[in-house]
Design a protein around this motif. Structure first.
Motif, mmCIF file in Angstrom:
data_model
loop_
_atom_site.group_PDB
_atom_site.id
_atom_site.type_symbol
_atom_site.label_atom_id
_atom_site.label_comp_id
_atom_site.label_asym_id
_atom_site.label_seq_id
_atom_site.Cartn_x
_atom_site.Cartn_y
_atom_site.Cartn_z
ATOM 1 N N THR A 74 0.831 -1.099 0.038
ATOM 2 C CA THR A 74 -0.006 -0.097 0.158
ATOM 3 C C THR A 74 0.969 1.119 0.057
ATOM 4 O OG1 THR A 74 -1.783 -1.142 1.397
ATOM 5 C CG2 THR A 74 -1.829 1.069 1.151
ATOM 6 N N ILE A 75 0.594 1.965 -1.051
ATOM 7 C CA ILE A 75 1.468 3.208 -1.248
ATOM 8 C C ILE A 75 1.197 4.257 0.022
ATOM 9 C CG2 ILE A 75 2.069 5.083 -2.616
ATOM 10 C CD1 ILE A 75 1.829 3.714 -5.010
ATOM 11 N N LYS A 76 2.524 4.470 0.834
ATOM 12 C CA LYS A 76 2.204 5.480 1.676
ATOM 13 C C LYS A 76 3.013 7.084 1.290
ATOM 14 C CE LYS A 76 1.321 2.713 5.714
ATOM 15 N NZ LYS A 76 0.127 3.120 5.830
ATOM 16 N N GLY A 77 3.412 6.807 0.104
ATOM 17 C CA GLY A 77 4.324 8.007 -0.203
ATOM 18 C C GLY A 77 4.207 8.248 -1.802
ATOM 19 N N ASP A 78 5.431 8.523 -2.560
ATOM 20 C CA ASP A 78 5.095 8.820 -3.855
ATOM 21 C C ASP A 78 5.412 7.523 -4.336
ATOM 22 O OD1 ASP A 78 7.406 9.651 -6.451
ATOM 23 O OD2 ASP A 78 5.908 10.953 -6.077
ATOM 24 N N LEU A 79 4.515 7.582 -5.448
ATOM 25 C CA LEU A 79 4.506 6.209 -6.416
ATOM 26 C C LEU A 79 5.918 6.034 -7.175
ATOM 27 C CD1 LEU A 79 3.209 3.929 -7.735
ATOM 28 C CD2 LEU A 79 2.499 5.582 -9.771
ATOM 29 N N ARG A 80 6.535 7.072 -7.543
ATOM 30 C CA ARG A 80 7.793 7.141 -8.100
ATOM 31 C C ARG A 80 8.998 6.350 -7.135
ATOM 32 N NH1 ARG A 80 7.930 11.667 -9.629
ATOM 33 N NH2 ARG A 80 7.592 11.510 -11.799
ATOM 34 N N LYS A 81 8.824 7.025 -5.903
ATOM 35 C CA LYS A 81 9.869 6.417 -4.996
ATOM 36 C C LYS A 81 9.589 4.927 -4.684
ATOM 37 C CE LYS A 81 11.668 7.017 -0.212
ATOM 38 N NZ LYS A 81 11.410 7.971 0.823
ATOM 39 N N THR A 82 8.425 4.532 -4.469
ATOM 40 C CA THR A 82 8.078 3.391 -4.108
ATOM 41 C C THR A 82 8.289 2.285 -5.430
ATOM 42 O OG1 THR A 82 6.092 4.107 -3.032
ATOM 43 C CG2 THR A 82 5.977 1.785 -3.702
ATOM 44 N N LEU A 83 8.269 2.527 -6.548
ATOM 45 C CA LEU A 83 8.578 1.577 -7.823
ATOM 46 C C LEU A 83 10.039 1.443 -7.834
ATOM 47 C CD1 LEU A 83 6.082 2.812 -10.645
ATOM 48 C CD2 LEU A 83 6.022 0.623 -9.229
ATOM 49 N N ALA A 84 10.802 2.725 -7.634
ATOM 50 C CA ALA A 84 12.326 2.496 -7.712
ATOM 51 C C ALA A 84 12.929 1.847 -6.719
ATOM 52 C CB ALA A 84 12.858 4.250 -7.600
ATOM 53 N N GLU A 85 12.274 1.761 -5.473
ATOM 54 C CA GLU A 85 12.647 1.294 -4.468
ATOM 55 C C GLU A 85 12.361 -0.307 -4.285
ATOM 56 O OE1 GLU A 85 11.889 3.280 -0.865
ATOM 57 O OE2 GLU A 85 13.339 5.042 -1.174
ATOM 58 N N ALA A 86 11.240 -0.552 -5.007
ATOM 59 C CA ALA A 86 10.536 -2.167 -4.837
ATOM 60 C C ALA A 86 11.574 -3.170 -5.009
ATOM 61 C CB ALA A 86 9.522 -2.046 -5.990
ATOM 62 N N PRO A 87 12.279 -3.206 -6.048
ATOM 63 C CA PRO A 87 13.233 -4.398 -5.885
ATOM 64 C C PRO A 87 14.087 -4.686 -5.119
ATOM 65 C CG PRO A 87 13.198 -3.029 -8.202
ATOM 66 C CD PRO A 87 12.457 -2.213 -7.143
ATOM 67 N N ARG A 88 14.894 -3.476 -4.344
ATOM 68 C CA ARG A 88 15.242 -3.643 -3.332
ATOM 69 C C ARG A 88 14.701 -3.977 -1.961
ATOM 70 N NH1 ARG A 88 16.703 0.021 0.288
ATOM 71 N NH2 ARG A 88 15.931 1.615 -1.099
ATOM 72 N N ARG A 89 13.820 -3.025 -1.705
ATOM 73 C CA ARG A 89 12.749 -2.872 -0.372
ATOM 74 C C ARG A 89 12.279 -4.092 -0.310
ATOM 75 N NH1 ARG A 89 8.160 1.674 0.544
ATOM 76 N NH2 ARG A 89 7.612 0.682 2.502
ATOM 77 N N PHE A 90 11.643 -4.631 -1.380
ATOM 78 C CA PHE A 90 10.882 -5.821 -1.190
ATOM 79 C C PHE A 90 11.662 -7.296 -1.676
ATOM 80 C CE2 PHE A 90 7.411 -2.777 -2.098
ATOM 81 C CZ PHE A 90 7.173 -2.508 -0.647
ATOM 82 N N ALA A 91 12.905 -7.103 -1.586
ATOM 83 C CA ALA A 91 13.793 -8.298 -1.850
ATOM 84 C C ALA A 91 13.629 -9.658 -0.815
ATOM 85 C CB ALA A 91 15.236 -7.794 -2.024
ATOM 86 N N ALA A 112 -3.757 9.009 -16.151
ATOM 87 C CA ALA A 112 -2.590 9.658 -16.895
ATOM 88 C C ALA A 112 -1.447 9.971 -15.751
ATOM 89 C CB ALA A 112 -3.236 11.154 -17.357
ATOM 90 N N PRO A 113 -1.552 10.454 -14.602
ATOM 91 C CA PRO A 113 -0.550 10.469 -13.799
ATOM 92 C C PRO A 113 0.284 9.181 -13.365
ATOM 93 C CG PRO A 113 -2.256 11.652 -12.833
ATOM 94 C CD PRO A 113 -2.896 10.828 -13.909
ATOM 95 N N ILE A 114 -0.279 8.120 -13.280
ATOM 96 C CA ILE A 114 0.411 6.789 -13.178
ATOM 97 C C ILE A 114 1.040 6.549 -14.492
ATOM 98 C CG2 ILE A 114 0.233 4.312 -12.797
ATOM 99 C CD1 ILE A 114 -1.761 5.165 -10.684
ATOM 100 N N ILE A 115 0.551 6.852 -15.553
ATOM 101 C CA ILE A 115 1.006 6.387 -16.825
ATOM 102 C C ILE A 115 2.358 7.342 -17.136
ATOM 103 C CG2 ILE A 115 0.740 6.503 -19.595
ATOM 104 C CD1 ILE A 115 -2.270 5.843 -18.737
ATOM 105 N N HIS A 116 2.073 8.552 -16.755
ATOM 106 C CA HIS A 116 3.258 9.419 -16.787
ATOM 107 C C HIS A 116 4.381 9.040 -15.916
ATOM 108 C CE1 HIS A 116 0.742 13.034 -18.144
ATOM 109 N NE2 HIS A 116 0.721 12.019 -18.838
ATOM 110 N N THR A 117 4.188 8.693 -14.726
ATOM 111 C CA THR A 117 5.343 8.130 -13.996
ATOM 112 C C THR A 117 6.122 6.956 -14.277
ATOM 113 O OG1 THR A 117 3.875 8.705 -11.722
ATOM 114 C CG2 THR A 117 5.580 7.358 -11.493
ATOM 115 N N VAL A 118 5.407 6.026 -14.879
ATOM 116 C CA VAL A 118 5.859 4.650 -15.638
ATOM 117 C C VAL A 118 6.601 5.133 -17.001
ATOM 118 C CG1 VAL A 118 5.618 2.510 -16.343
ATOM 119 C CG2 VAL A 118 4.461 3.330 -14.518
ATOM 120 N N MET A 119 6.220 6.095 -17.602
ATOM 121 C CA MET A 119 6.702 6.228 -18.867
ATOM 122 C C MET A 119 7.940 7.415 -18.883
ATOM 123 S SD MET A 119 3.270 6.066 -21.221
ATOM 124 C CE MET A 119 4.316 6.801 -22.803
ATOM 125 N N ALA A 120 7.582 8.472 -18.004
ATOM 126 C CA ALA A 120 8.434 9.460 -18.190
ATOM 127 C C ALA A 120 9.858 9.383 -17.396
ATOM 128 C CB ALA A 120 7.614 10.449 -17.598
#
Length: 360
Positions: A74-91, A112-120
């Motif tokens: 469950t995201i408690k912060g920024d989606l970008r940070k969550t995705l960036a840290e996920a491989p290490r944080r949830f290893a 659109a904001p989520i699409i932007h986050t993943v694409m940009a």
């Protein structure tokens, strides 16, 4: 993760309030395709989500072991940070264990904001690839919701997959009416009616995002320009290009348009056209995808964008068919087809003037 490593596919699950996203996610979690999936439940602002999907062991949990072996974050912060840290944080044992990500949005979310986050984001683009946008539509209330709620129309318009829930609770003629409405809103995506006892997870997760390795038939299916042709109506010619008559208008705001351009375009003209479109109407360009014949290339260029964000263009090794015309599919809001063509004409004329000045 190195640049050469395969990117992690991301599926965005969206749909208006009450469409049944959590129920669908519960069904998905039991499928083999989700055995190594990280599920992210995304909350926007103060709008809460139905968390029946998970049982929290305590209020601070951000990662919960599911009965199927899946995890839910469950995201408690920024989606970008969550995705960036996920491989290490949830290893697990120091290694990334998940091979796909599913993001569920709240029902009122603009996708659109989520699409932007993943694409940009440059870092995320090296780790993740947006595979598809799946939109769930309430079979009982979906028709009226599309009429009354702009967010619902946008969710359906940008979808790679359209799923209709609660089909057993609606009369066949009403269901057919909803299918027709969705097809007008998003002609290239055939709505799939879900049933309580049947669900094809393989079809849901089949790749729909463009990638350079697609075969020629896949490119045609991905673009599906024929779906916008207006049922075989005659083309209307406008100088060096023609377009299909637009019968794909959903309401007074959102419409889908396919422009077909006969002659190869100078790269400068094409770039100038897109610059005009993004600069003056970027927020209203919900989605663009196309195969382009540029004067400078022998093989086609493929483009794919959402609002201001664009995938890096890809050059195919060969044309997918004998048709060498440029075909560009637009899903837009508050933009007339004539405006798209006018901007192309302006970019063409500006290029011609530049050439004359250069020769002088």
């Amino acid at each position: 993760m190195s640049d050469a490593a395969p990117r992690i596919p991301v599926t965005l699950l969206t749909g208006f309030l009450g469409a049944g996203k959590t129920t669908l996610l519960n069904r998905l979690i039991r499928s083999p395709q989700m055995a190594k999936a990280l599920v992210i439940i995304n909350e926007f602002g103060s709008i809460g989500l139905d968390h029946d999907l998970v049982a929290r062991s305590n209020e601070d949990d951000t990662i919960i072991e599911m009965a199927s072996g899946c995890l839910c974050c469950t995201i408690k912060g920024d989606l970008r940070k969550t995705l960036a840290e996920a491989p290490r944080r949830f290893a697990r044992q120091g290694k990334r264990w998940f091979d796909r990500v599913v993001i569920e949005t709240t029902g009122l979310a603009d996708p659109a904001p989520i699409i932007h986050t993943v694409m940009a984001d440059e870092k995320l683009k090296r780790q993740y690839a947006l595979q598809s946008v799946v939109t769930l539509v309430d079979g009982c209330n979906g028709f009226h919701t599309l009429e009354a709620q702009p967010e619902a129309s946008k969710q359906a318009a940008v979808a790679d997959r359209l799923l209709i829930s609660k089909s057993d609770l609606v009369a066949p003629d009403e269901l057919a009416q909803l299918v027709v409405r969705l097809h007008k809103l998003n002609p290239a995506t055939e709505p799939v009616v879900l049933t309580p006892d049947a669900f094809d997870a393989d079809e849901l997760f089949a790749n729909r995002a463009f990638n350079p390795d697609l075969k020629s038939g896949d490119v045609r299916a991905w673009l599906n320009a024929e779906a916008y042709s207006g049922g075989g109506q005659e083309d209307h010619h406008h100088h060096h290009h023609d377009h299909h008559h637009d019968i794909n208008r959903h309401d007074e705001r959102i419409r889908s348009v396919c422009l077909t351009i006969d002659e190869p375009l100078p790269a400068e003209v094409f770039d100038g056209w897109l610059d005009l479109l993004v600069t003056f109407n970027g927020v209203n360009v919900l989605r663009v995808k196309g195969i382009i014949n540029l004067e400078e290339l022998d093989t086609p260029l493929v483009i794919h964008g959402v609002q201001h964000i664009w995938h890096p263009p890809a050059i195919l090794e060969r044309w997918p068919s004998d048709d060498r015309r440029s075909r560009i599919v637009f899903i837009v809001r508050d933009i007339e087809e004539t405006e798209l063509r006018t901007m192309l004409e302006f970019a063409t004329q500006r290029f011609a003037r530049t050439e004359v000045i250069g020769l002088a």
